[in-house]
Design a protein around this motif. Structure first.
Motif, short mmCIF file in Angstrom:
data_model
loop_
_atom_site.label_atom_id
_atom_site.label_comp_id
_atom_site.label_asym_id
_atom_site.label_seq_id
_atom_site.Cartn_x
_atom_site.Cartn_y
_atom_site.Cartn_z
N VAL A 174 5.57 5.16 9.79
CA VAL A 174 4.32 4.99 9.22
C VAL A 174 3.76 3.66 9.47
N ARG A 175 4.50 2.71 9.34
CA ARG A 175 4.31 1.32 9.31
C ARG A 175 3.92 1.09 10.80
N PHE A 190 9.25 5.87 6.53
CA PHE A 190 8.38 4.94 6.30
C PHE A 190 8.30 3.87 7.52
N HIS A 210 -6.64 7.52 5.13
CA HIS A 210 -6.17 7.62 3.93
C HIS A 210 -7.41 7.58 2.72
N HIS A 257 0.68 -1.20 -0.07
CA HIS A 257 0.14 -0.01 -0.03
C HIS A 257 0.83 1.16 0.00
N TYR A 258 1.87 1.10 0.85
CA TYR A 258 2.83 2.33 0.81
C TYR A 258 4.11 2.26 0.02
#
Ligand code: ADP
Length: 143
Positions: A63-64, A60, A121, A50-51
């Motif tokens: 974010v995860r 990142f 999102h 998705h990212y």
């Protein structure tokens, strides 16, 4: 005008603060229809997919970790031009820059995590919406 379906994720900041209903009400007030809705715990694999566009960014891993703080709520939402209209309702990525009256402006983090903890999102275009709906919903789950 065209009828579209978009993929929305209520992120852990929305879920843990009990904001899912409040934000969903804003989408429904616009006339958008719920076509699929479910709670999911996101794996490393689905988040890497998705990212993938931010996988090489230094932020990142944060974010995860954020996206795994709690389950998320995935929503398939249908309506006229819903993809761009939901992005307008959300406001920009950085909640500090989002105007009052937008979802991120009203509910997003206003501190040092303002670029990350931004409530929802939403797919950023028709191709992304198609891929993301397939990523988060199995066949028969969007009705
Ligand atoms: P959007 O979700 O607004 O389309 P992006 O696709 O650019 O934004 O980024 C995906 C998500 O990664 C953002 O919603 C946010 O949670 C996080 N993010 C983006 N930029 C940053 C940043 N500079 N620092 C921390 N997290 C970020």
């Amino acid at each position: 005008m065209s009828t579209e379906t978009t993929l929305i994720l209520f992120k852990p900041d929305a879920v843990t603060q009990g904001l899912v209903g409040t934000v969903l009400a804003r989408y429904e007030k616009e006339g958008f229809k719920v076509r699929g809705l479910k709670v999911m715990a996101l794996s490393d694999e689905i988040l890497a997919d998705h990212y993938s566009h931010i996988a090489d960014k230094p932020f990142f891993p944060s974010v995860r970790g954020f996206m795994q703080e709690s389950p998320v709520v995935a929503l398939a939402l249908e309506g006229e031009n819903v993809i761009s209209r939901v992005r307008d309702l959300l406001g920009p990525t950085d909640s500090k820059e989002a105007a009052a009256g937008t979802i991120r402006g009203d509910f997003g983090d206003k501190g040092e995590d303002s670029k990350m903890r931004n409530i929802c999102h939403a797919s950023d275009g028709p191709e992304a919406a198609e891929a993301e709906l397939k990523r988060f919903f199995n066949e028969g789950e969007i009705i």
